[in-house]
Design a protein around this motif. Structure first.
Motif, PDB file in Angstrom:
ATOM      1  N   GLN A   1      37.040  43.544  42.989  1.00  0.00           N
ATOM      2  CA  GLN A   1      38.373  43.906  42.571  1.00  0.00           C
ATOM      3  C   GLN A   1      38.580  45.412  42.347  1.00  0.00           C
ATOM      4  O   GLN A   1      39.662  45.734  42.741  1.00  0.00           O
ATOM      5  N   ALA A   2      37.596  46.352  42.041  1.00  0.00           N
ATOM      6  CA  ALA A   2      37.838  47.631  41.913  1.00  0.00           C
ATOM      7  C   ALA A   2      37.907  48.158  43.492  1.00  0.00           C
ATOM      8  O   ALA A   2      38.619  49.042  43.699  1.00  0.00           O
ATOM      9  N   GLN A   3      37.146  47.649  44.458  1.00  0.00           N
ATOM     10  CA  GLN A   3      37.303  48.135  45.718  1.00  0.00           C
ATOM     11  C   GLN A   3      38.414  47.800  46.554  1.00  0.00           C
ATOM     12  O   GLN A   3      38.861  48.357  47.584  1.00  0.00           O
ATOM     13  N   GLY A   4      39.257  46.929  46.091  1.00  0.00           N
ATOM     14  CA  GLY A   4      40.486  46.280  46.690  1.00  0.00           C
ATOM     15  C   GLY A   4      39.941  45.513  47.892  1.00  0.00           C
ATOM     16  O   GLY A   4      40.994  45.374  48.995  1.00  0.00           O
ATOM     17  N   THR A   5      38.981  44.811  47.850  1.00  0.00           N
ATOM     18  CA  THR A   5      38.603  44.064  49.110  1.00  0.00           C
ATOM     19  C   THR A   5      38.792  42.427  48.904  1.00  0.00           C
ATOM     20  O   THR A   5      37.904  41.900  48.756  1.00  0.00           O
ATOM     21  N   PHE A   6      39.946  42.363  48.312  1.00  0.00           N
ATOM     22  CA  PHE A   6      40.404  40.896  48.097  1.00  0.00           C
ATOM     23  C   PHE A   6      42.035  40.842  48.330  1.00  0.00           C
ATOM     24  O   PHE A   6      42.734  41.735  48.587  1.00  0.00           O
ATOM     25  N   ASP A   7      42.412  39.453  48.690  1.00  0.00           N
ATOM     26  CA  ASP A   7      43.771  39.123  48.664  1.00  0.00           C
ATOM     27  C   ASP A   7      44.380  38.843  47.267  1.00  0.00           C
ATOM     28  O   ASP A   7      45.527  39.282  47.034  1.00  0.00           O
ATOM     29  N   ALA A   8      43.465  38.040  46.528  1.00  0.00           N
ATOM     30  CA  ALA A   8      43.940  37.638  45.380  1.00  0.00           C
ATOM     31  C   ALA A   8      42.683  37.323  44.389  1.00  0.00           C
ATOM     32  O   ALA A   8      41.619  36.739  44.992  1.00  0.00           O
ATOM     33  N   VAL A   9      42.509  37.707  43.214  1.00  0.00           N
ATOM     34  CA  VAL A   9      41.471  37.419  42.366  1.00  0.00           C
ATOM     35  C   VAL A   9      41.860  36.724  41.016  1.00  0.00           C
ATOM     36  O   VAL A   9      43.041  36.845  40.403  1.00  0.00           O
ATOM     37  N   GLN A  10      40.987  35.736  40.500  1.00  0.00           N
ATOM     38  CA  GLN A  10      41.310  34.937  39.392  1.00  0.00           C
ATOM     39  C   GLN A  10      40.518  35.769  38.336  1.00  0.00           C
ATOM     40  O   GLN A  10      39.132  35.046  38.416  1.00  0.00           O
ATOM     41  N   LEU A  11      41.056  36.537  37.505  1.00  0.00           N
ATOM     42  CA  LEU A  11      40.137  37.272  36.332  1.00  0.00           C
ATOM     43  C   LEU A  11      40.934  37.128  35.085  1.00  0.00           C
ATOM     44  O   LEU A  11      42.149  36.987  35.155  1.00  0.00           O
ATOM     45  N   GLY A  12      40.566  37.856  34.181  1.00  0.00           N
ATOM     46  CA  GLY A  12      41.111  38.150  33.142  1.00  0.00           C
ATOM     47  C   GLY A  12      41.086  39.405  32.323  1.00  0.00           C
ATOM     48  O   GLY A  12      40.217  40.228  32.932  1.00  0.00           O
ATOM     49  N   TRP A  13      41.202  39.579  31.091  1.00  0.00           N
ATOM     50  CA  TRP A  13      41.308  40.576  30.219  1.00  0.00           C
ATOM     51  C   TRP A  13      41.239  40.191  28.713  1.00  0.00           C
ATOM     52  O   TRP A  13      41.731  39.301  28.330  1.00  0.00           O
TER      53      TRP A  13
END
Length: 563
Positions: free
Chosen positions: A449-461
């Motif tokens: 997520q931090a590196q930006g190597t994704f199209d979409a991520v399923q995560l939360g806060w």
């Protein structure tokens, strides 16, 4: 304009930030996928019947209850924390561990009220709102024997502001300088008023680090963290455990009962539950909705539950090309460049059916970063995109993409998350989307997520008591948690305006306007809100969980059996 922490302003802020009594209803990214899950691998199941309102159970302080002095507690921790460094950490699970070893200037209590911790009182603010004075405890030592004072606070806050990879910079607001008035008072000087500062200092931004350890360890502080806390760090075995032991230098040591706490990493919710039943662990976090009803009926086990101020959602990479915090760039895909595609996705999600079927009615649908139990909730923040697969297909047609439109979505590789991912995969198919699920170990998913190597991520806060800390760091241009790489001058201006006043009605209106823009641009599509579900053995007392989701063990102890 009124200011947040003048004597009267402080009282207003405390009342305003108090979460509503009943709350219904956390996240990051990790190791590269072991497998991918094919589209259509899961069919929706029939949702269970609805349940009534659930009441929060935050735990009971030890108080005068007789407890043993000593003992070793083991907690089953659902995911591996990231760095044990309050300046750079982004993981909820790091907050669990650090709550035992690293106290903050402020905290929240069971009712969601801001209370002093290493400070002695809530801060006061100058009439122009530009200077915030924090009174500090005296006679306090860090675990390495260094003195806790205003200079130590200044050193930590400057690290939060200046360290290149800091995740706390945005949380602290536009600080121009930090003044040591005397050893017991530190003054934050702002370029413009910043209402959320007290709430920000009630989380990692308010954790104060030993200046000696900072000097000695530098960027490796997280390998041997030293703070003020009931326990001090002992060791960490990656992917296995983290151990802490009672700190004899702690200023309130007579309130600490346990000798040691071991956080044992247990990703599988069934294994955590089994170890809790057997007594091999005495506390377990993030109890699965598939396990919690059974555990709640068992003798010898207590279940704590609180609503969450956080959310779970899907973050789309719309401009994170060089890592979080870097200047946004262009990504030449319809998903990143055309908001109609992301809007279509939002309309393709049947949140209510998904949450009820996958989580047995324990969680709630979510459509914005503002919890309905927040005093900043509004009609705008509660507005939910209509479930309309026909509209979704229409938007995809207008965007000129072929259907089914394929999206690779990374998700944490725990059972509950993957069950939801597969149900989501089946749900959005009718709206014209084909999801390829990429399961990833949690802490590695945070790196992705931090590196930006994704199209979409399923995560939360996991959520914070002030909405600024649930929104600004994720949407402000260049902010430390703007994983989407979102860039909007309009949103930046609204975010700045919302922090410059302590008027709750004015802030609520501004956050409502921000949510309307988010629903237009959809860099994040919100899905659901968890309840914080924690269980512990009945022979243990003093375990507490509040609205911030952190499991507190600092005052826990084994109860003395009667008779």
């Amino acid at each position: 304009m009124t200011h947040p922490n003048s004597a009267s302003g402080t009282r207003r802020v405390r009342g305003a930030l108090r979460v509503r009594t009943r709350v219904r209803g956390a996240l990051a990214i990790g190791a590269v996928a072991l497998v991918t899950v094919a589209a259509g691998a899961c069919s929706p199941v029939q949702p269970p019947p609805p349940v009534g309102d659930r009441q929060d159970v935050t735990g009971t302080p030890i108080g005068d209850t007789p407890v043993q002095e000593g003992g070793d507690l083991v907690m089953g921790l659902s995911s591996e924390p990231d760095e044990l460094d309050p300046t750079t950490s982004t993981s909820l699970y790091t907050r669990y561990v650090m709550s035992s070893v690293c106290e903050k200037l402020y905290d929240i209590d069971a009712e969601g009220e801001l209370v002093p911790q290493l400070a002695t009182e809530l801060p006061t603010t100058s009439d122009d709102g530009l200077s915030v004075t924090i009174p500090l405890r005296n006679g306090v030592s860090f675990a390495d024997g260094a003195e806790f004072d205003a200079e130590a606070v200044r050193t930590t806050l400057l690290r939060h502001l200046e360290k290149e990879d800091s995740s706390r910079r945005t949380e602290l607001g536009p600080i121009e300088s930090i003044e040591v008035l005397d050893p017991e008072h530190v003054v934050l000087h702002y370029s413009e008023p910043f209402a959320p500062i007290t709430a920000a200092l009630a989380d990692r931004a308010g954790m104060i680090l030993s200046p000696v350890a900072i000097e000695e360890l530098g960027d490796d502080f997280g390998s041997q963290p030293v703070c003020v806390g009931p326990f001090k760090f002992v060791d960490r075995v990656p992917q296995t455990s983290i151990s802490v032991e009672r700190d004899p230098l702690y200023y309130d040591a007579d309130q600490v009962h346990l000798d040691t706490v071991t956080y044992r990493i247990m990703n599988d919710p069934s294994i955590r539950a089994a170890n809790l039943r057997s007594g091999d662990v005495q506390v377990a976090d993030t109890i699965s909705p598939t396990e919690v009803d059974a555990l709640d009926r068992e003798s010898g086990i207590e279940v704590l539950q609180t609503g969450s101020l956080g959310y779970q959602g899907v973050t789309f990479n719309v401009g994170n090309v060089d890592g979080v915090g870097a200047e946004a760039g262009e990504i030449d895909t319809p998903l990143a460049s055309d908001p109609r595609v992301r809007q279509a996705f939002s309309h393709a999600v049947d949140r209510e059916a998904l949450v009820n079927s996958v989580f047995n009615n324990w969680f709630d649908p979510a459509c914005s970063p503002i919890s309905p139990d927040s005093p900043f909730s509004s009609e705008s923040s509660e507005a939910c995109p209509e479930y309309n697969p026909e509209l979704s297909r229409q938007l995809l047609a207008e965007a000129g993409v072929e259907t089914p439109y394929r999206i690779k979505i990374s998700a944490a590789n725990n059972a509950d998350t993957l069950r939801f991912s597969q149900a989501l995969q089946a749900s959005v198919l009718e709206g014209g989307f084909e999801l390829e699920i990429v399961p990833v170990e949690y802490s590695t998913l945070l790196d992705v997520q931090a590196q930006g190597t994704f199209d979409a991520v399923q995560l939360g806060w996991s959520g914070r008591i002030d909405p600024n800390n649930n929104i600004r760091n994720f949407y402000e241009t260049g902010a430390g948690s703007n994983y989407a790489g979102y860039n909007s001058a309009e949103v930046d201006d609204l975010l700045a305006a919302a922090t410059a006043t302590d008027d709750v009605a004015e802030r609520t209106e501004l956050y409502g306007e921000i949510v309307r823009i988010i629903h237009r641009d959809n860099p994040v599509v919100y899905l659901y809100r968890q309840r914080n579900l924690t269980a512990h053995r009945s022979e243990l007392g003093g375990v507490e969980v509040y609205a911030d989701g952190v499991v507190r063990l600092g005052r826990a102890g084994f109860l003395i059996e009667e008779g």
